[in-house]
Design a protein around this motif. Structure first.
Motif, PDB file in Angstrom:
ATOM      1  N   CYS A 104      11.989  27.905 -22.122  1.00 44.42           N
ATOM      2  CA  CYS A 104      13.293  27.429 -21.686  1.00 44.42           C
ATOM      3  C   CYS A 104      13.938  28.379 -20.677  1.00 44.42           C
ATOM      4  O   CYS A 104      14.744  27.954 -19.853  1.00 44.42           O
ATOM      5  N   HIS A 105      13.565  29.658 -20.749  1.00 43.01           N
ATOM      6  CA  HIS A 105      14.224  30.643 -19.884  1.00 43.01           C
ATOM      7  C   HIS A 105      13.990  30.340 -18.406  1.00 43.01           C
ATOM      8  O   HIS A 105      14.795  30.695 -17.563  1.00 43.01           O
ATOM      9  N   THR A 106      12.872  29.663 -18.088  1.00 36.24           N
ATOM     10  CA  THR A 106      12.580  29.401 -16.678  1.00 36.24           C
ATOM     11  C   THR A 106      13.739  28.658 -16.024  1.00 36.24           C
ATOM     12  O   THR A 106      14.009  28.875 -14.856  1.00 36.24           O
ATOM     13  N   CYS A 107      14.414  27.795 -16.764  1.00 35.21           N
ATOM     14  CA  CYS A 107      15.556  27.092 -16.179  1.00 35.21           C
ATOM     15  C   CYS A 107      16.876  27.657 -16.666  1.00 35.21           C
ATOM     16  O   CYS A 107      17.831  27.770 -15.905  1.00 35.21           O
ATOM     17  N   HIS A 108      16.936  27.990 -17.967  1.00 32.71           N
ATOM     18  CA  HIS A 108      18.237  28.250 -18.561  1.00 32.71           C
ATOM     19  C   HIS A 108      18.742  29.670 -18.360  1.00 32.71           C
ATOM     20  O   HIS A 108      19.920  29.935 -18.594  1.00 32.71           O
ATOM     21  N   THR A 109      17.894  30.611 -17.952  1.00 37.60           N
ATOM     22  CA  THR A 109      18.385  31.972 -17.749  1.00 37.60           C
ATOM     23  C   THR A 109      19.164  32.066 -16.455  1.00 37.60           C
ATOM     24  O   THR A 109      20.262  32.610 -16.409  1.00 37.60           O
ATOM     25  N   ALA A 110      18.601  31.503 -15.383  1.00 38.34           N
ATOM     26  CA  ALA A 110      19.280  31.601 -14.092  1.00 38.34           C
ATOM     27  C   ALA A 110      20.104  30.354 -13.780  1.00 38.34           C
ATOM     28  O   ALA A 110      20.808  30.308 -12.786  1.00 38.34           O
ATOM     29  N   GLY A 111      19.999  29.333 -14.629  1.00 37.74           N
ATOM     30  CA  GLY A 111      20.729  28.096 -14.359  1.00 37.74           C
ATOM     31  C   GLY A 111      20.073  27.290 -13.252  1.00 37.74           C
ATOM     32  O   GLY A 111      20.726  26.728 -12.385  1.00 37.74           O
ATOM     33  N   ILE A 112      18.729  27.247 -13.290  1.00 36.55           N
ATOM     34  CA  ILE A 112      17.968  26.532 -12.263  1.00 36.55           C
ATOM     35  C   ILE A 112      18.217  25.035 -12.380  1.00 36.55           C
ATOM     36  O   ILE A 112      18.277  24.502 -13.488  1.00 36.55           O
ATOM     37  N   ALA A 113      18.316  24.363 -11.279  1.00 39.00           N
ATOM     38  CA  ALA A 113      18.368  22.900 -11.218  1.00 39.00           C
ATOM     39  C   ALA A 113      19.505  22.337 -12.063  1.00 39.00           C
ATOM     40  O   ALA A 113      19.401  21.258 -12.620  1.00 39.00           O
ATOM     41  N   GLY A 114      20.595  23.111 -12.188  1.00 34.74           N
ATOM     42  CA  GLY A 114      21.751  22.598 -12.911  1.00 34.74           C
ATOM     43  C   GLY A 114      21.683  22.794 -14.409  1.00 34.74           C
ATOM     44  O   GLY A 114      22.485  22.227 -15.156  1.00 34.74           O
TER      45      GLY A 114
END
Ligand code: HEC
Length: 176
Positions: A104-114
């Motif tokens: 999940c960190h791939t998107c949720h750490t940096a806030g990727i793709a909203g």
């Protein structure tokens, strides 16, 4: 009446038929050579054809004893079920942090793709207000909201619902 075939024509026709004759001999010679080479180098047997033949001539009732007996079958079944267990995501852990760190960190750490950023209270407040059931449901089945697309199970269908719920709970805990 004079002969319509002049001397030069006659000479040409002679040479030309000699050439055709010579080429015919060469062609036959090449054919024989090819046959000889083919005979002295038989082509490799086709493994698919061999398999089919083996199937056709196999005995109708196989004998299952010794190496092919019950114990061997059980061992094979056990190995298969172990291999299937390996397909359980992240060894079946229900540690939300482990799953988060792996996927999940791939998107949720940096806030990727909203994606709502983990730890960002403003990002999460309205989402948490929906209640855990909705969050779980959205994370498991996937969800397209105002900011982007949350893929089902974060894109890893091998995750169980329990693993997803544990991860969502962990993420929410970090973001309150
Ligand atoms: C490919 C990127 C991506 C990955 C990987 C990803 N998410 Fe998401 N996630 C999103 C996006 C984008 C949203 C926001 C969707 C929206 O609200 O428009 C979201 C929203 C969410 C929400 C809030 C849902 C709601 O109702 O507001 C939860 C909970 C969530 N993700 C959990 C997870 C978990 C758990 C994992 C790992 C198993 C994961 N996500 C992996 C992109 C991703």
């Amino acid at each position: 009446m004079s002969n319509p075939v002049s001397n030069t024509d006659a000479a040409f026709l002679k040479r030309f038929s000699q050439l055709i004759g010579f080429l015919a001999v060469v062609a036959v010679g090449l054919g024989l050579l090819a046959l000889y080479i083919h005979d002295s180098n038989p082509p490799a047997p086709n493994p698919d054809a061999q398999k089919v033949v083996a199937q056709r001539i196999a005995p109708v009732g196989g004998v299952y004893a010794g190496d092919t007996g019950r114990a061997a079958m059980q061992a094979a079944a056990e190995a298969a079920s172990k291999a299937a267990a390996g397909a359980v995501a992240y060894d079946g852990t229900t540690d939300g942090k482990t799953i988060y760190d792996n996927l999940c960190h791939t998107c949720h750490t940096a806030g990727i793709a909203g994606a709502p950023k983990i730890g960002d209270k403003a990002d999460w407040a309205a989402r948490i207000a929906q209640g855990m059931d909705t969050l779980d449901q959205h994370a498991i089945a996937g969800f397209t909201g105002k900011t982007g697309v949350m893929p089902p199970k974060g894109g890893n269908p091998a995750l169980s619902d329990e693993q997803m719920k544990a991860t969502v709970a962990w993420m929410v805990e970090q973001s309150k």
